[in-house]
Enzyme design. Structure first.
Site, PDB file in Angstrom:
ATOM      1  CG  ASN A  82      30.403 -41.199   3.590  1.00  0.00           C
ATOM      2  OD1 ASN A  82      31.233 -41.869   2.988  1.00  0.00           O
ATOM      3  ND2 ASN A  82      30.118 -41.383   4.858  1.00  0.00           N
ATOM      4  CG  HIS A 112      12.864 -36.161 -16.741  1.00  0.00           C
ATOM      5  ND1 HIS A 112      13.479 -35.787 -17.914  1.00  0.00           N
ATOM      6  CD2 HIS A 112      13.768 -36.879 -16.052  1.00  0.00           C
ATOM      7  CE1 HIS A 112      14.708 -36.260 -17.925  1.00  0.00           C
ATOM      8  NE2 HIS A 112      14.910 -36.929 -16.807  1.00  0.00           N
TER       9      HIS A 112
END
Length: 185
Positions: A82, A112
């Protein structure tokens, strides 16, 4: 009749766009029959990355497929994505056949490494493959994090943050309380 003509044109335009992308990316990009990306979708494949759209993948638009160095982003057949979904791949993300994604789902196979000597500014990452089984329904605004394995025939509730292993046939609903931990360095 008008809807069928529009659908055929969309598939033809997508295949032309992917064909030119394949000329630019060579073997790094694979796609099958009836793959249908929206014109607003973004595809980025780095130097040694690989992207396989499978057959029959369809998007609603404004999706982003980002494959970094040595990454491998694989979609099996008949996947629906979508509007506004993002797949950011540094190592490996695999999506099983028949999966459907609600709007604004994000999938990351890396984080990270905030524990690195320079912290976030150091640019270090932690990695973990993401595997989504066959015939899964991923609700709107779901975040799927590195190291996640979702079994076949699962439903992931809208707004959930998923990390870890979700057994086959499960309905996963995000817990609504915070789990706050002290960070040890």
């Amino acid at each position: 009749m008008k809807k069928k003509i529009i659908a055929v044109w969309r598939v033809l335009l997508t295949n032309c766009r992917l064909m030119f992308g394949k000329l630019a990316h060579g073997r790094k990009l694979k796609y099958g029959i009836a793959t249908c990306l929206a014109a607003s979708d973004e595809v980025f494949i780095s130097h040694r990355g690989r992207l396989d759209f499978g057959q029959g993948l369809r998007t609603r638009g404004h999706c982003c497929f980002n494959v970094q160095e040595n990454g491998s982003l694989v979609f099996e057949d008949d996947v629906f994505i979508n509007a506004g979904c993002r797949f950011n791949c540094h190592k490996r993300i695999v999506v099983g056949s028949g999966c459907e994604f609600g709007p604004y789902v994000v999938v990351y196979d890396h984080d990270h490494d905030f524990r690195a000597i320079e912290g976030l500014k150091g640019g270090s990452f932690s990695y973990g493959d993401v595997a989504i089984g066959k015939n899964c329904w991923i609700g709107a605004n779901v975040v799927i994090l590195r190291g996640t394995e979702i079994g076949d025939n699962c439903v992931i509730a809208a707004g959930s943050v998923v990390k870890g292993k979700i057994p086959e046939g499960s309905i996963f609903i995000q817990k609504r309380y915070a789990d706050v931990r002290k960070i040890d360095k």
